[in-house]
Design a protein around this motif. Structure first.
Motif, PDB file in Angstrom:
ATOM      1  N   LEU A  18       0.880  -1.066   0.010  1.00  0.00           N
ATOM      2  CA  LEU A  18      -0.106  -0.063   0.040  1.00  0.00           C
ATOM      3  C   LEU A  18       0.754   1.160  -0.073  1.00  0.00           C
ATOM      4  CD1 LEU A  18      -2.458  -1.003   2.688  1.00  0.00           C
ATOM      5  CD2 LEU A  18      -3.151  -0.201   0.507  1.00  0.00           C
ATOM      6  N   ARG A  19       0.574   2.146  -0.996  1.00  0.00           N
ATOM      7  CA  ARG A  19       1.363   3.232  -0.936  1.00  0.00           C
ATOM      8  C   ARG A  19       0.433   4.600  -0.859  1.00  0.00           C
ATOM      9  NH1 ARG A  19       6.419   3.808  -3.207  1.00  0.00           N
ATOM     10  NH2 ARG A  19       6.091   2.051  -4.521  1.00  0.00           N
ATOM     11  N   GLY A  20       1.199   5.519  -0.279  1.00  0.00           N
ATOM     12  CA  GLY A  20       0.563   6.760  -0.018  1.00  0.00           C
ATOM     13  C   GLY A  20       0.313   7.471  -1.555  1.00  0.00           C
ATOM     14  N   ILE A  21      -1.120   8.111  -1.457  1.00  0.00           N
ATOM     15  CA  ILE A  21      -1.317   8.801  -2.767  1.00  0.00           C
ATOM     16  C   ILE A  21      -0.411  10.018  -3.233  1.00  0.00           C
ATOM     17  CG2 ILE A  21      -2.952  10.689  -1.465  1.00  0.00           C
ATOM     18  CD1 ILE A  21      -4.802  10.331  -4.009  1.00  0.00           C
ATOM     19  N   ASN A  22       0.099  10.031  -4.239  1.00  0.00           N
ATOM     20  CA  ASN A  22       1.001  10.952  -4.686  1.00  0.00           C
ATOM     21  C   ASN A  22       2.600  10.744  -3.796  1.00  0.00           C
ATOM     22  OD1 ASN A  22      -0.678  12.300  -6.742  1.00  0.00           O
ATOM     23  ND2 ASN A  22      -1.361  13.418  -4.982  1.00  0.00           N
ATOM     24  N   ARG A  23       2.456   9.551  -3.263  1.00  0.00           N
ATOM     25  CA  ARG A  23       3.665   9.081  -2.723  1.00  0.00           C
ATOM     26  C   ARG A  23       4.096   9.830  -1.362  1.00  0.00           C
ATOM     27  NH1 ARG A  23       6.756   5.622  -5.924  1.00  0.00           N
ATOM     28  NH2 ARG A  23       5.812   5.406  -7.927  1.00  0.00           N
ATOM     29  N   GLN A  24       2.649  10.374  -0.871  1.00  0.00           N
ATOM     30  CA  GLN A  24       2.848  11.383   0.601  1.00  0.00           C
ATOM     31  C   GLN A  24       2.980  10.175   1.669  1.00  0.00           C
ATOM     32  OE1 GLN A  24      -1.151  13.012   0.204  1.00  0.00           O
ATOM     33  NE2 GLN A  24      -1.459  12.260   2.438  1.00  0.00           N
ATOM     34  N   ASP A  25       3.241  10.839   2.830  1.00  0.00           N
ATOM     35  CA  ASP A  25       3.547   9.929   4.192  1.00  0.00           C
ATOM     36  C   ASP A  25       2.054   9.602   4.343  1.00  0.00           C
ATOM     37  OD1 ASP A  25       6.239  10.449   3.810  1.00  0.00           O
ATOM     38  OD2 ASP A  25       6.340  11.815   5.451  1.00  0.00           O
ATOM     39  N   ILE A  26       2.198   8.274   5.008  1.00  0.00           N
ATOM     40  CA  ILE A  26       1.013   7.798   5.526  1.00  0.00           C
ATOM     41  C   ILE A  26       1.155   7.616   7.167  1.00  0.00           C
ATOM     42  CG2 ILE A  26       0.019   6.794   3.596  1.00  0.00           C
ATOM     43  CD1 ILE A  26       1.243   4.288   4.183  1.00  0.00           C
ATOM     44  N   PHE A  27       2.242   7.625   7.591  1.00  0.00           N
ATOM     45  CA  PHE A  27       2.761   7.671   8.910  1.00  0.00           C
ATOM     46  C   PHE A  27       3.545   8.931   9.117  1.00  0.00           C
ATOM     47  CE2 PHE A  27       2.730   3.289   7.688  1.00  0.00           C
ATOM     48  CZ  PHE A  27       1.521   2.732   8.336  1.00  0.00           C
ATOM     49  N   ASN A  28       2.834   9.747  10.375  1.00  0.00           N
ATOM     50  CA  ASN A  28       3.678  10.970  10.611  1.00  0.00           C
ATOM     51  C   ASN A  28       4.306  10.870  11.928  1.00  0.00           C
ATOM     52  OD1 ASN A  28       2.973  12.753   8.291  1.00  0.00           O
ATOM     53  ND2 ASN A  28       0.648  12.531   9.339  1.00  0.00           N
ATOM     54  N   ASP A  29       3.887   9.920  12.745  1.00  0.00           N
ATOM     55  CA  ASP A  29       4.305   9.694  13.994  1.00  0.00           C
ATOM     56  C   ASP A  29       3.965   8.206  14.579  1.00  0.00           C
ATOM     57  OD1 ASP A  29       1.851   9.422  14.980  1.00  0.00           O
ATOM     58  OD2 ASP A  29       1.847  11.851  15.713  1.00  0.00           O
ATOM     59  N   ASP A  30       4.715   7.941  15.770  1.00  0.00           N
ATOM     60  CA  ASP A  30       4.351   6.416  16.032  1.00  0.00           C
ATOM     61  C   ASP A  30       2.973   6.151  16.538  1.00  0.00           C
ATOM     62  OD1 ASP A  30       7.016   6.124  15.743  1.00  0.00           O
ATOM     63  OD2 ASP A  30       7.677   6.199  17.843  1.00  0.00           O
ATOM     64  N   GLU A  31       2.372   7.241  16.960  1.00  0.00           N
ATOM     65  CA  GLU A  31       0.806   6.855  17.267  1.00  0.00           C
ATOM     66  C   GLU A  31       0.118   6.315  16.110  1.00  0.00           C
ATOM     67  OE1 GLU A  31      -3.085   8.963  19.246  1.00  0.00           O
ATOM     68  OE2 GLU A  31      -1.834  10.221  17.671  1.00  0.00           O
ATOM     69  N   ASP A  32       0.572   7.169  14.630  1.00  0.00           N
ATOM     70  CA  ASP A  32      -0.110   6.523  13.442  1.00  0.00           C
ATOM     71  C   ASP A  32       0.273   5.031  13.294  1.00  0.00           C
ATOM     72  OD1 ASP A  32      -0.881   9.042  13.292  1.00  0.00           O
ATOM     73  OD2 ASP A  32       0.373   9.552  11.740  1.00  0.00           O
ATOM     74  N   ARG A  33       1.608   4.700  13.608  1.00  0.00           N
ATOM     75  CA  ARG A  33       1.934   3.409  13.069  1.00  0.00           C
ATOM     76  C   ARG A  33       1.493   2.291  14.085  1.00  0.00           C
ATOM     77  NH1 ARG A  33       6.287   6.801  12.783  1.00  0.00           N
ATOM     78  NH2 ARG A  33       7.346   6.899  10.438  1.00  0.00           N
ATOM     79  N   ARG A  34       1.304   2.521  15.329  1.00  0.00           N
ATOM     80  CA  ARG A  34       0.574   1.806  16.250  1.00  0.00           C
ATOM     81  C   ARG A  34      -0.796   1.714  15.970  1.00  0.00           C
ATOM     82  NH1 ARG A  34       3.728   4.682  20.255  1.00  0.00           N
ATOM     83  NH2 ARG A  34       2.145   6.045  20.551  1.00  0.00           N
ATOM     84  N   LYS A  35      -1.737   2.804  15.425  1.00  0.00           N
ATOM     85  CA  LYS A  35      -2.802   2.518  15.070  1.00  0.00           C
ATOM     86  C   LYS A  35      -3.095   1.678  14.050  1.00  0.00           C
ATOM     87  CE  LYS A  35      -7.417   3.454  15.006  1.00  0.00           C
ATOM     88  NZ  LYS A  35      -8.245   3.093  16.104  1.00  0.00           N
ATOM     89  N   PHE A  36      -2.121   1.671  13.199  1.00  0.00           N
ATOM     90  CA  PHE A  36      -2.122   0.964  11.990  1.00  0.00           C
ATOM     91  C   PHE A  36      -2.171  -0.680  12.271  1.00  0.00           C
ATOM     92  CE2 PHE A  36      -0.749  -1.546   8.185  1.00  0.00           C
ATOM     93  CZ  PHE A  36      -1.859  -1.131   7.219  1.00  0.00           C
ATOM     94  N   ILE A  37      -1.225  -0.931  13.146  1.00  0.00           N
ATOM     95  CA  ILE A  37      -1.055  -2.404  13.762  1.00  0.00           C
ATOM     96  C   ILE A  37      -2.215  -2.621  14.323  1.00  0.00           C
ATOM     97  CG2 ILE A  37       0.356  -3.647  15.325  1.00  0.00           C
ATOM     98  CD1 ILE A  37       2.851  -2.012  14.386  1.00  0.00           C
ATOM     99  N   GLU A  38      -2.791  -2.004  15.179  1.00  0.00           N
ATOM    100  CA  GLU A  38      -4.035  -2.176  16.111  1.00  0.00           C
ATOM    101  C   GLU A  38      -4.950  -2.424  14.969  1.00  0.00           C
ATOM    102  OE1 GLU A  38      -5.212   0.962  18.426  1.00  0.00           O
ATOM    103  OE2 GLU A  38      -3.236   0.877  19.418  1.00  0.00           O
TER     104      GLU A  38
END
Length: 254
Positions: A18-38
């Motif tokens: 899965l890639r971010g639209i226009n190759r933009q970031d999809i994770f800006n901090d660790d909270e975002d990453r933890r949320k994706f894993i959840e």
């Protein structure tokens, strides 16, 4: 014209990106990453899929996953919609986050399964973000080593390697750390955009300094060799100029 149907895996196992639209970031901090894993954990339970590996990079995600009681397309839709809904609320934004449909490739045998898993775990290493695979916090490699994860089906992979658990763990570590020329799903894709944060990490490892502007103080021969290496790693000319303080013409000519 309708979309071409995806190739069906006889094993039910897929390597997905899965890639971010226009190759933009999809994770800006660790909270975002933890949320994706959840989110992965939640829909693993609902869809009864199996997850063998993952790596969360700044603007893309790799998954090694086996289809469960529903199609892999439905599972990925659930995961994507749920995460984007949460992400858009958090950042007060609207619209798409991921670039079109996810990319996928079939994994038809144990040999390629292990190659794909190594490729996924070595993504940060090959991007020069870390020196060893175990340094990267947001991949499933640490799950395999610590053996505490409820997300990853570690036994499936270890049983491929050996019936002896201690031997399997050793074989796993050796294989995951082997130098290689693995060519998987996105090998022929256009190189992912590297964020300034990642570019600074790459630069720090190569020049052994927290200050990229030291490039202004070394010889032209050394400087140009380092700039060429940065460009080969996917750091853009604009980023190099912005971070190092060097002129665009200097960088372009290197």
């Amino acid at each position: 014209m309708g979309r071409r149907a995806r190739d069906k895996s006889s094993t039910g196992i897929y390597h997905i990106m899965l890639r971010g639209i226009n190759r933009q970031d999809i994770f800006n901090d660790d909270e975002d990453r933890r949320k994706f894993i959840e989110t992965l954990e939640k829909y693993k339970e609902i869809s009864q899929c199996e997850i063998y590996g993952y790596c969360l990079m700044s603007n893309h995600i790799h998954l090694l996953i086996k289809e469960g009681k529903e199609s892999i397309g439905n599972t990925m839709k659930r995961i994507g919609v749920s995460y984007v809904y949460w992400y858009n609320i958090k950042y007060e934004r609207y619209g798409h986050l991921f670039q079109g449909r996810y990319k996928s490739e079939k994994v038809e045998d144990d040999k390629y399964l292990m190659v794909v898993l190594r490729y996924i775990h070595q993504n940060p290493l090959k991007a020069r973000m870390v020196d060893t695979v175990d340094e990267y916090k947001w991949s499933s490699y640490s799950d395999y080593i610590e053996m505490k994860s409820t997300l990853i089906n570690m036994c499936f992979i270890y049983n491929i390697l050996s019936d002896d658990s201690n031997k399997a763990i050793k074989m796993f570590q050796e294989f995951m750390n082997e130098e290689n020329k693995d060519k998987c799903l996105d090998y022929n894709s256009r190189r992912s955009r590297i964020t300034d944060e990642d570019a600074r990490k790459i630069m720090k490892k190569i020049i052994k300094s927290d200050n990229p502007q030291v490039l202004q103080q070394i010889s032209k021969v050394q400087r140009d060799a380092i700039i060429r290496e940065f460009k080969e790693m996917g750091i853009s000319i604009r980023q190099l100029a912005r971070i190092t303080g060097l002129g665009r013409s200097v960088i372009e000519k290197a």
